[in-house]
Design a protein around this motif. Structure first.
Motif, short mmCIF file in Angstrom:
data_model
loop_
_atom_site.label_atom_id
_atom_site.label_comp_id
_atom_site.label_asym_id
_atom_site.label_seq_id
_atom_site.Cartn_x
_atom_site.Cartn_y
_atom_site.Cartn_z
N ALA A 127 -0.28 -1.67 15.04
CA ALA A 127 1.34 -0.92 15.84
C ALA A 127 0.97 1.02 16.42
O ALA A 127 -0.34 1.24 15.72
N ASN A 128 1.07 0.61 17.85
CA ASN A 128 0.75 2.81 17.95
C ASN A 128 2.48 2.90 18.83
O ASN A 128 3.40 2.20 19.07
N VAL A 129 2.67 4.33 17.50
CA VAL A 129 4.39 4.69 17.99
C VAL A 129 3.86 6.23 18.39
O VAL A 129 3.32 6.80 17.54
N ALA A 130 4.73 6.58 19.43
CA ALA A 130 4.37 8.19 19.54
C ALA A 130 6.24 8.72 19.35
O ALA A 130 6.85 8.21 20.25
N ASN A 131 5.90 10.02 18.24
CA ASN A 131 7.74 10.49 19.24
C ASN A 131 7.14 12.07 19.04
O ASN A 131 6.24 12.42 18.72
N ARG A 132 8.13 12.45 19.99
CA ARG A 132 7.65 13.69 20.47
C ARG A 132 9.00 14.48 19.80
O ARG A 132 10.34 14.29 19.24
N PHE A 133 8.59 16.01 19.13
CA PHE A 133 9.79 16.99 17.99
C PHE A 133 9.55 18.26 18.01
O PHE A 133 8.62 18.86 19.22
N LEU A 134 10.55 19.00 18.55
CA LEU A 134 10.52 20.77 17.79
C LEU A 134 9.36 20.61 17.19
O LEU A 134 11.20 20.41 15.76
N GLU A 190 2.63 -0.75 4.17
CA GLU A 190 3.52 -1.61 5.19
C GLU A 190 3.31 -0.54 6.75
O GLU A 190 2.95 -1.43 8.03
N GLY A 191 3.73 0.51 5.94
CA GLY A 191 3.58 1.24 7.69
C GLY A 191 4.17 2.62 7.11
O GLY A 191 4.37 3.01 5.74
N ILE A 192 4.01 3.36 8.33
CA ILE A 192 4.31 5.65 8.11
C ILE A 192 5.14 4.88 9.78
O ILE A 192 4.63 5.22 10.60
N ALA A 193 6.15 5.54 9.39
CA ALA A 193 6.99 6.52 11.00
C ALA A 193 7.86 7.99 10.41
O ALA A 193 7.78 8.77 9.51
N TYR A 194 7.66 8.37 11.56
CA TYR A 194 7.95 9.45 11.99
C TYR A 194 9.13 10.19 11.24
O TYR A 194 10.71 9.18 11.53
N ASP A 195 10.14 10.18 10.36
CA ASP A 195 11.87 11.10 9.78
C ASP A 195 11.79 11.81 10.78
O ASP A 195 13.20 11.55 11.32
N THR A 196 11.71 13.05 10.35
CA THR A 196 12.69 14.30 10.50
C THR A 196 11.65 15.48 10.63
O THR A 196 10.73 15.66 9.72
N LEU A 234 8.64 15.43 8.21
CA LEU A 234 8.75 14.37 7.48
C LEU A 234 8.53 12.58 7.85
O LEU A 234 8.74 13.26 9.19
N PHE A 235 8.00 12.37 7.17
CA PHE A 235 6.90 10.75 7.65
C PHE A 235 7.54 9.65 6.23
O PHE A 235 7.86 10.17 5.16
N ALA A 236 8.08 8.92 6.93
CA ALA A 236 8.33 7.93 5.86
C ALA A 236 7.72 6.82 6.04
O ALA A 236 6.90 6.52 6.42
N ALA A 237 6.86 6.39 4.82
CA ALA A 237 5.86 5.45 3.92
C ALA A 237 6.37 4.36 3.32
O ALA A 237 7.27 4.61 2.74
N SER A 238 5.49 2.99 3.39
CA SER A 238 6.07 2.39 2.53
C SER A 238 4.77 1.15 2.56
O SER A 238 4.04 0.81 3.23
N VAL A 239 5.45 1.42 1.29
CA VAL A 239 3.46 0.34 0.07
C VAL A 239 5.13 -1.00 -0.05
O VAL A 239 5.49 -0.79 -1.16
N SER A 240 4.23 -2.19 0.03
CA SER A 240 5.53 -3.01 -0.08
C SER A 240 4.06 -4.88 -0.62
O SER A 240 2.96 -4.31 0.25
N TYR A 241 5.46 -5.33 -1.33
CA TYR A 241 4.31 -6.76 -1.16
C TYR A 241 4.78 -7.49 -0.10
O TYR A 241 5.77 -7.50 0.58
#
Length: 186
Positions: free
Chosen positions: A57-64, A134-140, A147-154
């Motif tokens: 997966a590839n995701v791009a986020n733009r923010f100030l 599982e992944g990392i995602a831009y949060d705020t 800030l990014f949210a990461a998830s380590v999961s079964y």
């Protein structure tokens, strides 16, 4: 002597019943032999089961951030160089590597790859052995952090440890475990 219609019908039904019983007896022997060969095929397939992986997966986020335009690109890639994860049923999974690249006005704030081992300081060894990143995602953003949210999961379950990555403008990273789901403990 002519047979009554009732007796003829009864005799015909009796013969049909015998014929069906004979055929189903043969069919059940054939089905049993067929089922045995199916069992062998299924057994062979489970022994050669390949490791499961999540799609890239590839995701791009733009923010100030602090008044400047920024872009965060996050790439998740199944990494066969990492140790395989195996669940209690013997299913195998390929773990992921996630790369975060944050750019602001032509300058790189962060360009770093993460594996679940990067979170070993806040997760138990037992959990890490059976889990994948599982992944990392831009949060705020807040005043001083991206800030990014990461998830380590079964794998293939709802059991995960939520993690927060706080990244400063100089690229310094702080990692912390966030609230766990109700009723779950590591």
């Amino acid at each position: 002597m002519k047979a009554s219609p009732t007796l003829s019908l009864l005799g015909g039904l009796l013969m049909a019943g015998c014929l069906v019983a004979s055929c189903s007896s043969r069919a059940s022997k054939t089905e049993t032999a067929h089922a045995d060969s199916l069992r062998v095929l299924m057994k062979t397939n489970t022994e050669s089961k390949e490791a499961v992986c999540m799609p890239p997966a590839n995701v791009a986020n733009r923010f100030l951030f602090q008044g400047k335009e920024c872009e965060a690109q996050i790439s998740r890639t199944p990494d066969e160089a990492l140790p395989l994860v195996q669940n209690e049923q013997g299913d195998k999974y390929i773990d992921n590597r996630v790369t975060i690249h944050i750019n602001s006005q032509g300058k790189t704030i962060l360009n770093q790859s993460f594996t679940k081992e990067d979170f070993s300081s806040i997760l138990s060894t037992h959990f890490l052995q059976g889990a994948i990143l599982e992944g990392i995602a831009y949060d705020t953003i807040d005043a001083n952090h991206i800030l990014f949210a990461a998830s380590v999961s079964y794998p293939e379950s709802d059991l995960y440890i939520p993690i927060r990555l706080s990244i400063q403008s100089n690229g310094k990273i702080t990692i912390e475990k966030t609230d766990l789901m109700d009723g779950y403990s590591e």
